[in-house]
Design a protein around this motif. Structure first.
Motif, short mmCIF file in Angstrom:
data_model
loop_
_atom_site.label_atom_id
_atom_site.label_comp_id
_atom_site.label_asym_id
_atom_site.label_seq_id
_atom_site.Cartn_x
_atom_site.Cartn_y
_atom_site.Cartn_z
N LEU A 143 0.92 -1.10 -0.03
CA LEU A 143 -0.21 0.08 -0.16
C LEU A 143 0.99 1.32 0.00
O LEU A 143 0.20 2.36 -0.17
N MET A 144 2.07 1.15 0.29
CA MET A 144 2.97 2.41 0.35
C MET A 144 3.41 3.01 -0.87
O MET A 144 3.69 2.40 -1.70
N HIS A 145 3.67 4.17 -0.79
CA HIS A 145 4.05 5.03 -1.90
C HIS A 145 5.67 4.65 -2.24
O HIS A 145 6.33 4.78 -3.20
N GLY A 193 12.56 -1.88 6.95
CA GLY A 193 11.67 -2.56 7.76
C GLY A 193 11.01 -1.65 8.79
O GLY A 193 10.07 -1.91 9.16
N TRP A 194 11.71 -0.43 9.00
CA TRP A 194 11.26 0.29 9.86
C TRP A 194 10.20 1.37 9.30
O TRP A 194 9.77 2.29 10.05
N TYR A 195 10.03 1.47 7.87
CA TYR A 195 9.39 2.52 7.38
C TYR A 195 7.76 2.33 7.37
O TYR A 195 7.14 1.24 7.46
N TYR A 196 7.04 3.48 7.71
CA TYR A 196 5.65 3.68 7.61
C TYR A 196 5.13 4.71 7.13
O TYR A 196 5.99 5.67 6.93
N GLU A 197 3.98 4.85 6.57
CA GLU A 197 3.42 6.05 6.05
C GLU A 197 1.97 6.40 6.65
O GLU A 197 1.22 5.29 6.78
#
Length: 383
Positions: free
Chosen positions: A228-230, A235-239
């Motif tokens: 779903l992410m742009h 591994g730490w990443y979120y949006e």
């Protein structure tokens, strides 16, 4: 006689053990017990998806957001409900309209709803929030037909009615919140409800897109789902993809709810048994009218009677340590809603109901001698 409240939680040793087990595990907040609770509740209700949240009000708010309620959204609900059924629309900037109740069911009167819809231009209204008041299951099949005629969505407020059901036109039991006739439904796990989590709520649906939207909205609008992410930095990443809220349930609350769910049917049958005793005791009593009565599929969160001397009876019972309650003050008469232009006198059935209604003690651990004391006290007062 010890104090007898109108409602009371029932916590067993198995409930305590379930919470302790979770407290000593690796998760306190968003752990595996939440998903387990969600799946078990969805199975119990008979729907495909369930999303656990922090309380019933949060469930209503997220449901309204998922249905894209906003500044120009106009929604119809009942004046006889807890304020949250209307407030959720206001949280989103929308406008709340009330329709009067049916004098027999105390729930939203579909004929009054239809008249209200027809009094406005086509497309004026966007949704309806019917309420299963006291556990009385609203006939959502009829509401769905009306909603489809006018292109409206339905959020069913089932806070009082887990395990309640209607029998539809095909002779099929349709359980409150199963999503057959509603887009979304919401439940509460407040201590006096059928299933207690301390605080807690659930949203149910059969719509996968709405389900995924709700998962996003309950956690700040944040996702870590790579599909779903742009972008993806690691591994730490979120949006944060939408403006959501922290409306999460904790793992130890879910553990309590899951334990309580295992004996939900037992508690429901006990409520129905208590209601049948009230029904028999008050049968043919001219001083009591419109009691909850024997209704197939009624979940009996509350047992409501109506009496001309409600205030006097309320005080008389309190003096005997019987702590009944009034459900509810009509929402349109509350100062906030009066400031929006609503006035007393607008909904005569709802306002007459409020003058007469009283919720008698109703919970699975109510002892026969306690119920007998309540019944005899009500009858003695009227004599």
């Amino acid at each position: 006689m010890k104090p007898i409240p109108y409602g009371r939680q029932h916590i067993t040793e198995s409930d305590i053990e379930a919470v302790i087990t979770t407290l000593t595990s690796d998760f306190l907040t968003q752990g595996p017990t939440i998903e387990e609770f969600e799946k078990a509740f969805a199975k119990y209700i008979g729907c495909q998806y369930a999303v656990a949240v922090s309380n019933g009000t949060a469930a209503l708010h997220l449901a309204a957001m998922a249905m894209q309620a906003g500044e120009n959204t106009n929604v119809i609900t009942s004046p006889i409900t807890f304020a949250a059924s209307a407030n959720c629309v206001r949280y989103c900037g929308g406008n709340v309209f009330f329709a009067d109740i049916d004098a027999n069911t105390f729930c939203l009167d579909i004929e009054k709803v239809e008249a209200l819809i027809q009094s406005k231009p086509k497309g004026f209204f966007h949704g309806i929030i019917p309420v299963d008041l006291a556990g009385y299951p609203v006939n959502l099949e009829s509401f769905r037909q009306l909603a489809d005629q006018h292109g409206l969505w339905i959020i069913e407020d089932s806070c009082h009615a887990p395990g309640g059901y209607i029998v539809d036109s095909k002779g099929t039991k349709q359980y409150c919140g199963n999503g057959i006739y509603s887009d979304l439904a919401i439940f509460s796990f407040h201590p006096v409800k059928h299933i207690a989590c301390g605080e807690g709520g659930m949203i149910t649906t059969n719509n996968e897109a709405l389900y995924k939207k709700l998962l996003l909205l309950r956690t700040h609008g944040i996702t870590k789902d790579a599909s779903l992410m742009h972008e993806n930095h690691g591994g730490w990443y979120y949006e944060m993809q939408e403006l959501g809220y922290n409306y999460r349930l904790t793992d130890f609350q879910a553990a309590l709810g899951l334990s309580q769910l295992k004996r939900a049917n037992e508690g429901l049958e006990k409520r129905r048994s208590i209601a049948s005793v009230y029904n028999e005791a008050f049968k043919n009593r001219s001083f009591i009218k419109g009691q909850s009565g024997v209704v197939e599929g009624h979940a009996y969160h509350l047992y409501v009677i109506r009496t001309a001397k409600r205030k006097e009876l309320y005080d008389f019972l309190r003096a005997r340590n019987i702590f009944c309650q009034v459900h509810y003050i009509p929402v349109h008469t509350l100062p906030y809603y009066q400031s929006l232009g609503w006035k007393k006198g607008a909904f005569p059935e709802a306002e007459q109901y409020y003058q007469e209604c009283l919720s008698l003690p109703m919970y699975p651990t109510l002892k026969p001698e306690e119920q007998e004391f309540v019944i005899n006290s009500v009858i003695e007062f009227h004599k």
